[in-house]
Design a protein around this motif. Sequence first.
Motif, PDB file in Angstrom:
ATOM      1  N   THR A   1       5.510 -19.161   0.364  1.00 43.97           N
ATOM      2  CA  THR A   1       4.520 -19.554   1.358  1.00 43.97           C
ATOM      3  C   THR A   1       3.346 -18.590   1.267  1.00 43.97           C
ATOM      4  N   VAL A   2       2.144 -19.139   1.358  1.00 43.65           N
ATOM      5  CA  VAL A   2       0.935 -18.322   1.386  1.00 43.65           C
ATOM      6  C   VAL A   2       0.178 -18.672   2.659  1.00 43.65           C
ATOM      7  N   GLN A   3      -0.235 -17.633   3.370  1.00 42.33           N
ATOM      8  CA  GLN A   3      -1.063 -17.817   4.566  1.00 42.33           C
ATOM      9  C   GLN A   3      -2.358 -17.041   4.373  1.00 42.33           C
ATOM     10  N   GLU A   4      -3.456 -17.669   4.748  1.00 42.87           N
ATOM     11  CA  GLU A   4      -4.736 -16.979   4.688  1.00 42.87           C
ATOM     12  C   GLU A   4      -4.967 -16.258   6.007  1.00 42.87           C
ATOM     13  N   GLY A   5      -5.651 -15.140   5.936  1.00 45.28           N
ATOM     14  CA  GLY A   5      -5.915 -14.389   7.157  1.00 45.28           C
ATOM     15  C   GLY A   5      -7.140 -13.508   7.035  1.00 45.28           C
ATOM     16  N   ARG A   6      -7.335 -12.732   8.059  1.00 46.26           N
ATOM     17  CA  ARG A   6      -8.363 -11.696   8.093  1.00 46.26           C
ATOM     18  C   ARG A   6      -7.661 -10.432   8.538  1.00 46.26           C
ATOM     19  N   GLY A   7      -7.997  -9.323   7.952  1.00 44.51           N
ATOM     20  CA  GLY A   7      -7.327  -8.089   8.327  1.00 44.51           C
ATOM     21  C   GLY A   7      -8.228  -6.890   8.148  1.00 44.51           C
ATOM     22  N   GLN A   8      -7.654  -5.759   8.466  1.00 49.42           N
ATOM     23  CA  GLN A   8      -8.365  -4.501   8.241  1.00 49.42           C
ATOM     24  C   GLN A   8      -7.367  -3.421   7.909  1.00 49.42           C
ATOM     25  N   TRP A   9      -7.838  -2.431   7.207  1.00 50.82           N
ATOM     26  CA  TRP A   9      -7.032  -1.261   6.891  1.00 50.82           C
ATOM     27  C   TRP A   9      -7.967  -0.138   6.467  1.00 50.82           C
ATOM     28  N   ARG A  10      -7.441   1.086   6.485  1.00 52.19           N
ATOM     29  CA  ARG A  10      -8.231   2.246   6.077  1.00 52.19           C
ATOM     30  C   ARG A  10      -7.975   2.484   4.591  1.00 52.19           C
ATOM     31  N   ASP A  11      -9.044   2.460   3.791  1.00 53.18           N
ATOM     32  CA  ASP A  11      -8.877   2.611   2.342  1.00 53.18           C
ATOM     33  C   ASP A  11      -8.657   4.078   1.957  1.00 53.18           C
ATOM     34  N   SER A  12      -8.516   4.313   0.668  1.00 54.14           N
ATOM     35  CA  SER A  12      -8.214   5.663   0.175  1.00 54.14           C
ATOM     36  C   SER A  12      -9.346   6.662   0.424  1.00 54.14           C
TER      37      SER A  12
ATOM     38  N   GLY B   1     -10.938   6.670   3.377  1.00 60.43           N
ATOM     39  CA  GLY B   1     -11.009   6.819   4.819  1.00 60.43           C
ATOM     40  C   GLY B   1     -11.892   5.800   5.518  1.00 60.43           C
ATOM     41  N   VAL B   2     -12.368   4.816   4.778  1.00 63.58           N
ATOM     42  CA  VAL B   2     -13.256   3.798   5.338  1.00 63.58           C
ATOM     43  C   VAL B   2     -12.415   2.618   5.826  1.00 63.58           C
ATOM     44  N   ILE B   3     -12.719   2.128   7.032  1.00 61.71           N
ATOM     45  CA  ILE B   3     -12.019   0.943   7.542  1.00 61.71           C
ATOM     46  C   ILE B   3     -12.659  -0.286   6.916  1.00 61.71           C
ATOM     47  N   GLU B   4     -11.843  -1.025   6.200  1.00 59.15           N
ATOM     48  CA  GLU B   4     -12.285  -2.235   5.518  1.00 59.15           C
ATOM     49  C   GLU B   4     -11.787  -3.453   6.282  1.00 59.15           C
ATOM     50  N   ARG B   5     -12.668  -4.402   6.525  1.00 60.19           N
ATOM     51  CA  ARG B   5     -12.298  -5.697   7.119  1.00 60.19           C
ATOM     52  C   ARG B   5     -12.517  -6.737   6.037  1.00 60.19           C
ATOM     53  N   GLU B   6     -11.487  -7.555   5.823  1.00 54.29           N
ATOM     54  CA  GLU B   6     -11.593  -8.482   4.706  1.00 54.29           C
ATOM     55  C   GLU B   6     -10.729  -9.722   4.889  1.00 54.29           C
ATOM     56  N   ARG B   7     -11.077 -10.742   4.126  1.00 53.23           N
ATOM     57  CA  ARG B   7     -10.241 -11.927   4.017  1.00 53.23           C
ATOM     58  C   ARG B   7      -9.006 -11.493   3.239  1.00 53.23           C
ATOM     59  N   SER B   8      -7.853 -12.046   3.595  1.00 53.43           N
ATOM     60  CA  SER B   8      -6.627 -11.622   2.920  1.00 53.43           C
ATOM     61  C   SER B   8      -5.658 -12.786   2.788  1.00 53.43           C
ATOM     62  N   TYR B   9      -4.613 -12.548   2.022  1.00 53.44           N
ATOM     63  CA  TYR B   9      -3.544 -13.522   1.840  1.00 53.44           C
ATOM     64  C   TYR B   9      -2.216 -12.839   2.118  1.00 53.44           C
ATOM     65  N   GLU B  10      -1.331 -13.570   2.791  1.00 55.23           N
ATOM     66  CA  GLU B  10       0.034 -13.098   3.019  1.00 55.23           C
ATOM     67  C   GLU B  10       0.947 -14.016   2.215  1.00 55.23           C
ATOM     68  N   LEU B  11       1.706 -13.428   1.319  1.00 55.67           N
ATOM     69  CA  LEU B  11       2.652 -14.163   0.487  1.00 55.67           C
ATOM     70  C   LEU B  11       4.048 -13.897   1.033  1.00 55.67           C
ATOM     71  N   ILE B  12       4.784 -14.960   1.345  1.00 50.19           N
ATOM     72  CA  ILE B  12       6.127 -14.821   1.907  1.00 50.19           C
ATOM     73  C   ILE B  12       7.135 -15.347   0.897  1.00 50.19           C
ATOM     74  N   LEU B  13       8.070 -14.486   0.534  1.00 51.50           N
ATOM     75  CA  LEU B  13       9.133 -14.824  -0.413  1.00 51.50           C
ATOM     76  C   LEU B  13      10.468 -14.701   0.304  1.00 51.50           C
ATOM     77  N   LEU B  14      11.372 -15.630   0.047  1.00 50.66           N
ATOM     78  CA  LEU B  14      12.685 -15.630   0.670  1.00 50.66           C
ATOM     79  C   LEU B  14      13.715 -15.790  -0.438  1.00 50.66           C
ATOM     80  N   TYR B  15      14.683 -14.874  -0.495  1.00 48.85           N
ATOM     81  CA  TYR B  15      15.688 -14.931  -1.559  1.00 48.85           C
ATOM     82  C   TYR B  15      17.008 -14.369  -1.046  1.00 48.85           C
ATOM     83  N   PRO B  16      18.138 -14.806  -1.656  1.00 44.44           N
ATOM     84  CA  PRO B  16      19.446 -14.328  -1.209  1.00 44.44           C
ATOM     85  C   PRO B  16      19.543 -12.803  -1.293  1.00 44.44           C
ATOM     86  N   ALA B  17      20.169 -12.208  -0.301  1.00 44.08           N
ATOM     87  CA  ALA B  17      20.322 -10.741  -0.273  1.00 44.08           C
ATOM     88  C   ALA B  17      21.058 -10.240  -1.509  1.00 44.08           C
TER      89      ALA B  17
END
Length: 163
Positions: free
Chosen positions: A97-108, A110-126
């Motif tokens: 599953t892929v979900q599109e989003g918007r997020g932010q994080w502090r880069d290497s 020290g700058v806070i970056e706001r950006e379009r992002s993707y969340e990839l969800i993988l599900l597999y047997p333990a």
Amino acid sequence: MPRPRTESKPCPKRSARRTALTAAAATCAVLAAGTPIAYATLGDGAPPATAARGTAYVETRLFFGTERPDGGPDVTGRQFWAFVDRHVTPSFPDGLTVQEGRGQWRDSHGVIERERSYELILLYPASEAPTRDTQVERIRAAYERAYAQDSVARLDERTLADF
């Protein structure tokens, strides 16, 4: 003949007692009204009536940013899906599953970056976790290299799944 009216001053002891009794009565009323709700939310500690269903699985979520710290152009949707086709689908052909989003994080830097992002969800047997771990790490490294990313965040959770 009418009696002359005299104003009586309230007795400080009676006034204080009346205020205390009123406050006590109000407190009792609030507690009495709230008690059933409080007990209802606590439950009796008994397990749910139905048993948990499913098999032990691992859910891995990867978070891909699209801005490039080197100043290059943002990763486009077309580029991201080409990346999924080339690097993810071969290792996880049963689905993802892929979900599109918007997020932010502090880069290497020290700058806070706001950006379009993707969340990839993988599900597999333990039971496949050791093999899948290697595959997930290859995906992360490939994206970091291909699009000059500082990092691809990873989140793993054990869960139950039923198909």
